[in-house]
Every structure is written in C-alpha cells, then in structure tokens.
Design an enzyme around this catalytic site. Structure first.
Site, PDB file in Angstrom:
ATOM      1  CE1 TYR A 197      71.251-128.911 -33.407  1.00 34.37           C
ATOM      2  CE2 TYR A 197      70.047-130.907 -32.848  1.00 34.37           C
ATOM      3  CZ  TYR A 197      70.889-130.204 -33.696  1.00 34.37           C
ATOM      4  OH  TYR A 197      71.373-130.815 -34.824  1.00 34.37           O
ATOM      5  CG  ASP A 251      69.887-125.782 -41.513  1.00 34.42           C
ATOM      6  OD1 ASP A 251      70.180-126.633 -42.364  1.00 34.42           O
ATOM      7  OD2 ASP A 251      68.735-125.634 -41.054  1.00 34.42           O
TER       8      ASP A 251
END
Lengths: 247, 247
Positions: A112, A54
């Site tokens: 992540y 994103d």
C-alpha cells in the site's frame, strides 16, 4: 470449452465509489466489474477480490478472480472487459489460473502507498488521491517510527474495532517514509492487513511528523493492543493498493 | 474603506465543470467562484476571467479580477474564498491591483500544457487530466512540427469556426514537445490564443506523431488559413492553463 478460472489485475480511481465490495443500490468497484463481465459473457459472474478496499481508496494493483464460461480467448479478456467499464476502472491484465486458486488466502505480499501533500495550496489535480495536510512534517522522525512497525508483530492497536478477527498478528516487511518536495509517501508492505490498519499507522506516523509523539512510542502503542493507544485514522483518499504478489 | 480591485490566481480541476464561463443552470468555474465571493462579502460580485477555458480544461494559473467591498484584509482573501469553494477549485493568491486593470487585455503571455499518455493501460488516476492515446508517437517529429508554430503568424487554420475575431494573427514564443516515459507534454506559450487553438495544434501534431503527416506540412497548413487544412481537435481533458503573465 470448459469454464476458465481467470485472475484479473485491476486499477481504479476509488474516489467516486463506495469501496470495493458490492452493496445494493451503491456504486462499487466489484459491482461495476461484475456488471461489465456479465454483459460480456451474457450470464452470471461472481467476482472475488483479494482486498476489500474502503470507499475513496484507489488501486493500481487490485487482484480479482472470476470464472468465465465464454469462447473469448484469455488474451483478449482484459481489453474486452475494459471496453465495458467506466473510465476510472481498467483491467490491466487477465491470466488463467488453476481451479481452486485462492485469491485471498494465497496472497503472499501486498504493498500500500499513502500520499500526503504538505504544500500550502490545495493540489486540485491530485486532491482525490492524497491527503492535503499543509504542515511541516518531520519525515525523518516518521521514517524512524515506520521502522518500528517492521517485523512479525501484533497490530491490534492499529485495527478498526469493526475488525473481529482474533489473530491480529501480521508481518510488515517494510514501512518506508520518503519525501519528494511537497509530497510525503508512506509505503507499507506486509503479508496481510487488518481493517483500516494502514490508515491508522499513517495517522500515528503523522502525529510523530508534527511533533505530537516521539517515534519510539510506536513500540509502546503496539504493546498496548488497544486501538485508543494509536493516533487517529488518516483519510481514505491518500491510500492506494499498489500490488499483490502470490509467489 | 474603498472597494478594492483584486486579482486572483486560481487553480481548478475542470473535469467536473462546464468550462469557465457562467451559464444558467450549469456548474461552471466562474459560477462557483462568484457564489463563494458573494457568500463571503454578503453582496453582489462580478468575477472577470482572463481566459475562458472550455468544459473539461483544467488550470494551475487562471487569473480573474473582482471588485471587493469588504473589510477583510487582502492577505486573508485567498484563504477566505477558498474556504467557500469545492475541493476541486482553489484561490492560490489574491493581490490588490489598480483600478482599470484589464485582466484580459493586459495579459502579455500565457502557457498551456497538453498531456498525452501513450502507455497501453488506461491511467485511471490521471484520466481526467490527459489524453489516453495508446500509440507510438514520434515525439522528435512532433517537436520539429512544433517549432514551425513559433513566431508571429496567422493561426486561422487552427481556430474554431466559432471564433469570429477578424485578427487571427498571434505570436507563439515556444511550442515544445517533450517525452517522459509514457507521457508526451506539449507546452505552448503565446501572447494570446484563438478559440480551440491549442487543442487544434495538438491534434495536428499528433497526426505528425503517428506518421500521418510530415512535420514540415505545418507551414502549408498555416498558409492555407482554413480550419479544414489542420488536423482534428484534441480532447479537452489533456489541456491545462499553467500561467498568465502581465509583465
């Protein structure tokens, strides 16, 4: 010389970009990379990324695939592409892979890392790469909540409603919460992720950290299979894609 | 309520600014701070800084003085000013000081830290705050050279020719070179600094680190009292003003 299929490992500071995916008129990582490669090979290039990060999300291990029809030796490609990239993107590695390599589908594991800074003074030198949350966080309770994410589970409650995929079952291998002085790191390793999944997991763990929810509620939230059961989304800037493994 | 003399401790990411000092039409730290304070107190404010950091230089301990004529309690000022600042500047502390406090002249010691990243892959998340120099640096030789800066000496060879001050004698309390994996940190603590002095010292130490000069040449360079005797200037982005002490 036949065109080669090249797998690139890419690092970027996502704070100045509208995310990975190319969009007309917007500054994106895929766009910057495509432009650099096209400039280098003097022709069209199509860069496919393994993860669509994103806007604001950074990476120290994004992977992308591109077909290169150029005499430049593979061992010089990383440096040659990097020379045409802005300072906040770098190609760390370029290796040849067989034709038909599926950069998205063949990914086995991704990690992540989410970084929260809990100190009182805004950390100006890291502000683009953390969530500044000047509050006391119970990281032990967050770690307890994190352990309940581990396993093969339905993560529908943690997916953005924009994610229209029917299969919302994912495997999380670990979700570790660690504190180092004023920083809390949340490492989430999984086989693949739904849209906004890590940020929604982090937002929910933070609700546990501030005492608004109990850690054991994670199981109920998962069972609800409803986005409204989970906590709010955590800001993009704290998130970084650390690596993607294919074997 | 009489106007108060307020000493501010300020942190900033200097990478997006044309340095500390206000310049018409340019984005500067002093300009941003002045605007925030004027907005808060609803009138004119004059912010005097202890150090005029260059474009691209950051700070975790800049000090500034401002006269505030407002009923806002001193203990709320840091937060109130910060609320009007962009994310890359923060007021960490605000304390009242006596009238006549000389923010520049009363400073007794300052510490600057310079960061060099020597790894092969551009460190995208820290690129605004380090010099990326992907070379092998002999940090022991640099440390040996650094020790020759310590003492009360004439630093004319390390001053920018733009510095027109006649007295070029400064006291350096320490100049330490430390390596941590792919990073080399150069900490320089002194009573005050000439224009570009730390960056010129670092550029010269790097010439020692890559083997272009011997560490003991530092003494000769100091004696030369000539800018051309020293090495090239190191890039601004590696430099950070860590603190300023007044006692």
């Amino acid at each position: 010389m036949a065109p080669r299929n090249i797998k690139l490992t890419i690092h970027y500071d996502g704070s100045g970009y509208h995310g990975w995916q190319m969009q007309p008129g917007l500054k994106t990582i895929q766009g910057a990379l495509t432009e650099a490669i096209q400039g280098l090979v003097g022709g069209k290039a199509r860069v496919a990324g393994a993860s669509r990060t994103d806007a604001g999300v950074s990476a120290l291990g994004q992977v992308a695939l591109v077909e290169i029809d150029s005499p430049i030796p593979t061992e010089n490609l990383a440096r040659a592409i990097t020379a045409r990239l802005p300072a906040d993107i770098v190609v760390a590695e370029a290796v040849e892979v067989p034709r038909g390599f599926d950069v998205t589908g063949a990914a086995k594991r991704k990690l992540y890392r989410y970084t929260i800074f809990t100190g009182p003074v805004r950390p100006v030198l890291q502000i683009r790469h953390c969530w500044h949350l000047p509050r006391k966080l119970d990281s032990a309770a967050m770690a307890e909540g994190g352990r309940l994410f581990v396993g093969k589970k339905d993560f529908k409650s943690f997916a953005s409603s924009a994610d229209k995929r029917e299969n919302t079952v994912r495997t999380i291998f670990r979700c570790d919460v660690a504190r180092e002085e004023d920083r809390v790191y949340i490492d989430v390793e999984g086989d693949s992720f739904l849209y906004n999944m890590v940020r929604n997991m982090v937002g929910t763990l933070v609700e546990i950290g501030v005492g608004r929810r109990d850690a054991e509620k994670i199981s109920e939230i998962l069972e609800a299979r409803n986005r409204t059961a989970a906590g709010p989304i955590a800001p993009a800037e704290g998130l970084c894609l650390m690596w993607i493994k294919y074997v």
